[in-house]
Each structure stands twice: as C-alpha cells, then as structure tokens.
Design a protein around this motif. Structure first.
Motif, PDB file in Angstrom:
ATOM      1  N   THR A 113       0.831  -1.205   0.000  1.00  0.00           N
ATOM      2  CA  THR A 113       0.000   0.000   0.000  1.00  0.00           C
ATOM      3  C   THR A 113       0.866   1.254   0.000  1.00  0.00           C
ATOM      4  O   THR A 113       0.358   2.360  -0.179  1.00  0.00           O
ATOM      5  N   ARG A 114       2.185   1.101   0.177  1.00  0.00           N
ATOM      6  CA  ARG A 114       3.104   2.245   0.121  1.00  0.00           C
ATOM      7  C   ARG A 114       3.336   2.696  -1.314  1.00  0.00           C
ATOM      8  O   ARG A 114       3.941   3.738  -1.553  1.00  0.00           O
ATOM      9  N   TRP A 115       2.855   1.930  -2.264  1.00  0.00           N
ATOM     10  CA  TRP A 115       3.005   2.236  -3.685  1.00  0.00           C
ATOM     11  C   TRP A 115       2.594   3.680  -3.963  1.00  0.00           C
ATOM     12  O   TRP A 115       1.582   4.156  -3.446  1.00  0.00           O
ATOM     13  N   ARG A 116       3.396   4.358  -4.733  1.00  0.00           N
ATOM     14  CA  ARG A 116       3.169   5.759  -5.114  1.00  0.00           C
ATOM     15  C   ARG A 116       2.932   6.675  -3.910  1.00  0.00           C
ATOM     16  O   ARG A 116       1.946   7.403  -3.844  1.00  0.00           O
ATOM     17  N   GLY A 117       3.820   6.585  -2.938  1.00  0.00           N
ATOM     18  CA  GLY A 117       3.758   7.492  -1.807  1.00  0.00           C
ATOM     19  C   GLY A 117       2.523   7.324  -0.942  1.00  0.00           C
ATOM     20  O   GLY A 117       1.962   8.298  -0.469  1.00  0.00           O
TER      21      GLY A 117
END
Length: 182
Positions: free
Chosen positions: A22-26
């Motif tokens: 869920t850290r994908w793309r900040g």
C-alpha cells in the motif's frame, strides 16, 4: 453502488505483503477517500471489518512494524510492535460443519482484524520460507512479493512491468554502447 477498483499494479500477494504494497506511489491508496474500502475489498474483508479511522490506524501500525522488520529483521522494537498487534487476537481451533478441524481468527475488536490477519500471515510466511519474501529488484520499485516460482529465483514484482523495464534498459544501454563504438 459502483465497484471500487484497486489501482495498484501488484495484487494477489499474501495479505501481509499486500499491506506493505500500500506504500506504492507514496501511500496513495490509503490517502484516497475510498482507499481503505478498496484494500478491504481486495482482501475479502469488506463484511468483516469496518471502513474506519480505527481500522486504518491499526493497519498503519502493522505496516510500520512489518516494514521495520523487512529493513532489520533483528530489530527488537519492530518485533515488539508486531507482537503488540498479535496480542489483539489468537487462533481458535474449531470443528467445522464438514466434520474437520479449522483454525479461525478470534479477534475481539473488528477494527484490529485486518491488522491482526496481516501480522499472523507474515509469521506464516516466515515459517514457510523467509527467503522467498522479496522486494522487487527494479531500482524504481518498492513492491514486495512472495516468490512462489519453482526455482525460487523470481526477481521482479511483475515481469510485464518491472522485468520488461529492466530488460529494455539493458538493451538500450547495449545499443548505445555499440553505437558509440561504431
């Protein structure tokens, strides 16, 4: 109501790694107003946990602990943080309607259920084979996956995405090198 679509490039990983991803793309997914609902739906938890600030807070605490453990597996503070999440529940053995034993999570506060499931899943993956929990080797990717390949040599989160980018970059570098020689 329109179905919510998970925009992340890598789905279908075990719940603990899916939480890390869920850290994908900040951290874009959890900053989206529908992000938690999307994540809960992607993990089959829509009817089992509330879409609430409390649930999101528990997930973020768990994700921080998992990330700290991925960075430093011997970090006692990270282990304590993950154990604190696990203290919110337990596995209860029951005899199912099919006459067979089943393990069921027993979490008294439903806001902690997704976080507890992710923490428990991480322990399951560690017990299965900690070396198969991997980060994508592409320099611009932060996604984590569980390598289920037969030979255990998977390097990218997704061959079509990061694997092809790496191969294209190598090909371009080789073409440039040859052009400079000629």
């Amino acid at each position: 109501m329109e179905a919510l679509v998970d925009p992340r490039p890598l789905r279908g990983e075990p719940i603990s790694l899916d939480l890390l991803n869920t850290r994908w793309r900040g951290d874009q997914l959890f900053h989206d107003p529908d992000g938690l609902a999307i994540w809960l739906a992607s993990n089959g938890l829509t009817d089992r946990a509330p879409d609430s600030e409390a649930t999101l807070g528990a997930l973020l605490r768990t994700r921080d602990a998992l990330l700290a453990l991925r960075t430093d597996p011997d970090n006692p503070d990270a282990a304590d943080a993950l154990n604190a999440v696990l203290a919110h529940g337990r596995i209860r053995r029951v005899l199912g309607p099919d006459g067979l034993p089943h393990d069921e999570p027993d979490v008294t506060d439903p806001t902690w259920l997704p976080a507890w499931l992710a923490a428990d899943d991480y322990l399951r993956l560690l017990a299965r084979d900690p070396g198969r929990i991997r980060e994508c080797v592409h320099e611009n990717c932060i996604l984590t996956f569980f390598d289920t390949s037969q030979n255990g040599r998977r390097r990218w989160c997704d061959m079509a995405r990061c694997g092809n980018r790496a191969k294209a970059a190598r090909h371009y570098a080789q073409q440039t090198k040859e052009a400079q020689k000629g």
